[in-house]
Structure formats: structure tokens, C-alpha cells
Design a protein around this motif. Structure first.
Motif, PDB file in Angstrom:
ATOM      1  N   ARG A   3       0.846  -1.189   0.000  1.00  0.00           N
ATOM      2  CA  ARG A   3       0.000   0.000   0.000  1.00  0.00           C
ATOM      3  C   ARG A   3       0.883   1.241   0.000  1.00  0.00           C
ATOM      4  N   SER A   4       0.367   2.337  -0.548  1.00  0.00           N
ATOM      5  CA  SER A   4       1.124   3.582  -0.630  1.00  0.00           C
ATOM      6  C   SER A   4       1.094   4.327   0.703  1.00  0.00           C
ATOM      7  N   LYS A   5       2.273   4.538   1.267  1.00  0.00           N
ATOM      8  CA  LYS A   5       2.371   5.276   2.528  1.00  0.00           C
ATOM      9  C   LYS A   5       1.942   6.724   2.328  1.00  0.00           C
ATOM     10  N   ASN A   6       2.301   7.304   1.191  1.00  0.00           N
ATOM     11  CA  ASN A   6       1.952   8.696   0.924  1.00  0.00           C
ATOM     12  C   ASN A   6       0.432   8.874   0.807  1.00  0.00           C
ATOM     13  N   GLN A   7      -0.243   7.966   0.112  1.00  0.00           N
ATOM     14  CA  GLN A   7      -1.696   8.072  -0.034  1.00  0.00           C
ATOM     15  C   GLN A   7      -2.392   7.929   1.311  1.00  0.00           C
ATOM     16  N   ALA A   8      -1.923   7.001   2.123  1.00  0.00           N
ATOM     17  CA  ALA A   8      -2.515   6.829   3.451  1.00  0.00           C
ATOM     18  C   ALA A   8      -2.289   8.064   4.310  1.00  0.00           C
ATOM     19  N   ILE A  10      -1.826  11.166   3.270  1.00  0.00           N
ATOM     20  CA  ILE A  10      -2.667  12.260   2.774  1.00  0.00           C
ATOM     21  C   ILE A  10      -4.116  12.067   3.209  1.00  0.00           C
ATOM     22  N   ALA A  11      -4.613  10.830   3.105  1.00  0.00           N
ATOM     23  CA  ALA A  11      -6.008  10.564   3.471  1.00  0.00           C
ATOM     24  C   ALA A  11      -6.254  10.830   4.953  1.00  0.00           C
ATOM     25  N   TYR A  71      -0.972  12.857   8.771  1.00  0.00           N
ATOM     26  CA  TYR A  71      -0.091  12.321   7.727  1.00  0.00           C
ATOM     27  C   TYR A  71       0.920  11.352   8.335  1.00  0.00           C
ATOM     28  N   TRP A  75       1.113   7.386   7.531  1.00  0.00           N
ATOM     29  CA  TRP A  75       2.342   6.881   6.929  1.00  0.00           C
ATOM     30  C   TRP A  75       2.897   5.727   7.756  1.00  0.00           C
TER      31      TRP A  75
END
Length: 90
Positions: A3-8, A10-11, A71, A75
Motif C-alpha cells: 500500500r502507498s504510505k503517501n496516499q494513506a 494524505i487521506a 499524515y 504513513w
């Protein structure tokens, strides 16, 4: 599955920021203290906490801090999730 750490990040940062923005709006409109009182009484609590006067600098600082904290937590969560998921697949 990685899974994308950056997307998580940001969400969760956006969610924390939104929640804090709603609280700032409640304080700014004067309904912050009734909300605190209702939450306390709904959980059988009583305290001497009171909502202070609205300050735009404090509000903005709190919102930015909430976004950053969200964030970081998102992350870290996905980092740990990916790490443990990869270990379990091996």
C-alpha cells in the motif's frame, strides 16, 4: 500487496484536518462549549474545562498540526502494515 504510505498519509491528514476545521468552526460560532458539555455529560463526566475565545492564529496552527499528525500516523500505519504483510507472505 504493498500500500502507498503517501496516499494513506494524505487521506488521514485530510481527515484529521477536516475534523479540526469543524471544531474550529464550532468554537468560532460559539457552540464549542455546549458540545463539550454534551460530550462530557453523555459519558458521565464532569470537569472544569472551558472553551476559550476564538483566535485565528491558534486555529490555523491547530489545523496545520492536525494535518501533519494525521499524515505521520497514516504513513506509519501503512509502513507497519506493509512490513507485517510482507513477513506473513514469506
Amino acid at each position: 500487496m504493498v500500500r502507498s504510505k503517501n496516499q494513506a498519509g494524505i487521506a488521514l491528514g485530510a481527515l484529521f484536518g477536516l475534523m479540526h476545521t469543524l471544531w474550529v468552526a464550532a468554537v468560532g460560532t460559539g457552540i464549542g462549549q455546549p458540545i463539550v458539555d454534551a460530550l462530557e455529560s453523555g459519558h458521565f463526566l464532569s470537569s472544569n474545562y472551558s472553551v476559550t475565545a476564538f483566535d485565528p492564529v491558534t486555529a490555523l496552527t491547530g489545523i496545520i498540526g492536525a494535518v501533519i499528525a494525521g499524515y505521520i500516523i497514516g504513513w506509519i500505519f501503512i509502513y507497519v502494515y506493509n512490513f507485517t504483510d510482507n513477513k506473513l507472505d514469506s
